[in-house]
Design a protein around this motif. Structure first.
Motif, mmCIF file in Angstrom:
data_model
loop_
_atom_site.group_PDB
_atom_site.id
_atom_site.type_symbol
_atom_site.label_atom_id
_atom_site.label_comp_id
_atom_site.label_asym_id
_atom_site.label_seq_id
_atom_site.Cartn_x
_atom_site.Cartn_y
_atom_site.Cartn_z
ATOM 1 N N SER A 73 0.835 -1.204 0.000
ATOM 2 C CA SER A 73 0.000 0.000 0.000
ATOM 3 C C SER A 73 0.868 1.253 0.000
ATOM 4 O O SER A 73 2.033 1.229 0.413
ATOM 5 N N TYR A 116 -1.038 6.105 2.876
ATOM 6 C CA TYR A 116 -2.018 5.312 3.624
ATOM 7 C C TYR A 116 -1.362 4.481 4.730
ATOM 8 O O TYR A 116 -1.968 3.556 5.262
ATOM 9 N N GLN A 164 -7.616 2.053 6.638
ATOM 10 C CA GLN A 164 -7.239 2.987 5.582
ATOM 11 C C GLN A 164 -8.075 4.263 5.621
ATOM 12 O O GLN A 164 -7.620 5.323 5.179
ATOM 13 N N GLN A 196 -6.852 7.490 8.595
ATOM 14 C CA GLN A 196 -5.455 7.898 8.630
ATOM 15 C C GLN A 196 -5.222 9.121 9.521
ATOM 16 O O GLN A 196 -4.140 9.304 10.062
ATOM 17 N N GLY A 235 -4.619 4.827 11.229
ATOM 18 C CA GLY A 235 -4.225 3.966 10.128
ATOM 19 C C GLY A 235 -3.689 2.606 10.506
ATOM 20 O O GLY A 235 -4.339 1.821 11.218
#
Length: 455
Positions: free
Chosen positions: A281, A285, A417, A420, A427
């Motif tokens: 990712s 994020y 996600q 954050q 997160g």
């Protein structure tokens, strides 16, 4: 130790002609403490072939993994009972045959539901894990049982690592290797046929090797005088297969091992899912912005280090700490290692690689140590005639937890996600805290009153 083995041999019940269990007991008694490398090698490659089937990448990774676990959860007890009645070898051979056939059918799937169905059926027919865990402690003397179980757990862990890597190289070959595989060929129509065909071919070789696999279960009734002889041997001297008869549901030491076994299985499966999602990712994020190739290298190194740890280091860890303490210490250290993952997002370059590679290697070794210790307690808490059934029940319980793990981990990561900018545990921090909470529950369940040790 060798003298002790020679002294124990006369106390064993007299061998019955034609009984494979008696032949195995005599072979162990005359081995002079040597490690049965040939049998352990077979245990390793057979488990590896079985584990590959659940870790070949497809467009629906979460649901195909869950369907496999659901199928295994329904059938594991049945295969454990069968293994206790007709022997370990027939069940192991049939399980590998199911891998050869249904893994290939999975590669030939053309619809979503065909893929799901083949995984479900394969999970139900592949009853290898329960008899294999029983088998690996029955082909060796007591002091080598920890090594035998670590071979099973390590081979399964290697499959989890090598499987996706193998699939990544071999899946969709017409796009990656257009000069070798043409689009109008079968590999163009079935983009996931090549990795599945490779696994089935490997399983077919393992199936042929089953011809030379020695059986371990006794095929005769034990006379009353031999029951008294076996009962007179202490578990310290290694005769764990005393022919005592006790309902598994009344066996509190065995029942108490199911809780940590399931928690550790849930945590390890969820960790593998989260690691793959988190590493690739984007950094905005909370991830590492790794490519799939970078992640594959991390997993490959972790797998290689795990093999070295299992073959060289683990047996000394078990010898010094024992099954219970090694599980507790490994579980506690695992929590500390996992707590460092969210902070790796502040690292770059070589520092990041060193931190991630080190953490992944330690996490793999600690996970194997914790789960192997619990497996050893399970198998030594029951007699041989119940060992397949006991492992079947444990596999069913673990499979239910492992079926939940990929879906739960994916949902947790997706939710994280979207937060954050949260003040508390933003997160990826909340993801690893939840993983550590599961590991903490497993650690707590290895202490009294949750874990009951044999008197």
């Amino acid at each position: 130790m060798e003298m002790g083995s020679e002294e124990e041999a006369p106390l064993l019940p007299p061998a019955v002609e034609g009984c494979p269990g008696c032949a195995m007991e005599r072979r162990k008694a005359s081995s002079k403490g040597r490690i049965p490398y040939r049998e352990f090698f077979f245990v390793g490659v057979t488990t590896l072939a079985s584990s590959f089937t659940n870790h070949v990448p497809v467009p629906i990774p979460v649901f195909h993994a869950a369907s496999y676990m659901v199928g295994r959860a329904f059938a594991a007890i049945f295969w454990g009972i069968i293994a206790d009645h007709i022997g370990r070898k027939p069940v192991i051979a049939f399980s590998i045959l199911s891998v050869v056939i249904f893994n290939l059918l999975f590669g030939l799937s053309t619809t979503y539901w065909m893929a799901i169905t083949t995984r479900l059926v394969l999970g139900a027919l592949n009853g290898l894990l329960a008899p294999m865990k029983a088998y690996c402690v029955e082909v060796c003397q007591t002091k080598h049982q920890a090594l035998g179980l670590s071979v099973v757990n390590t081979a399964w862990g290697l499959g989890l690592i090598i499987g996706p890597t193998l699939g990544g190289f071999l899946a969709q070959p017409t796009e990656k290797y257009p000069y070798i595989f043409f689009k109008n060929s079968a590999f163009g129509r079935f983009p996931y046929l090549l990795p599945c065909l490779s696994v089935s071919s490997f399983a077919a070789i393992v199936l042929i090797s089953c011809m030379w696999l020695p059986e371990t279960i006794h095929k005769h009734k034990v006379p009353e005088k031999d029951i008294k002889t076996a009962k007179s041997l202490s578990s310290e001297d290694g005769y764990c297969d005393s022919p005592r008869k006790k309902s598994l549901l009344q066996n509190r030491p065995w029942m108490s091992t199911l809780l940590p076994y399931c928690f550790f299985g849930l945590h390890d499966t969820a960790y593998s899912e989260i690691l793959s999602l988190w590493a690739v990712s984007d950094r905005k994020y909370g991830g590492l912005s790794f490519s799939t190739e970078d992640l594959g290298e991390v997993l490959a190194v972790a797998g290689s280090s795990l093999l070295v740890y299992q073959l060289i280091i683990y047996r000394w860890v078990h010898k010094i700490l024992g099954a219970v303490n090694s599980s507790r210490i490994a579980s506690a250290l695992s929590i500390l290692v996992l707590a460092t993952y969210p902070f790796m997002t502040y690292l770059y370059g070589v520092k990041l690689l060193i931190a991630l590679y080190s953490a992944a290697m330690m996490k793999s070794a600690l996970a194997i140590t914790a789960s192997t210790g619990v497996c050893l307690l399970q198998n030594n808490a029951v007699c041989q005639t119940q060992r397949g059934t006991a492992n079947g029940i444990a596999t069913t319980a673990m499979s239910i937890f492992k079926a939940i793990a990929p879906v739960g981990a994916g949902a947790l990561f997706s939710w994280a996600q979207r937060r954050q900018d949260a003040t508390f545990l933003p997160g990826d921090h909340v993801v690893f805290v939840v993983l550590n909470l599961v590991q903490l529950l497993g650690l707590i369940s290895t202490f009294e009153p949750f874990l009951v040790l044999p008197t």
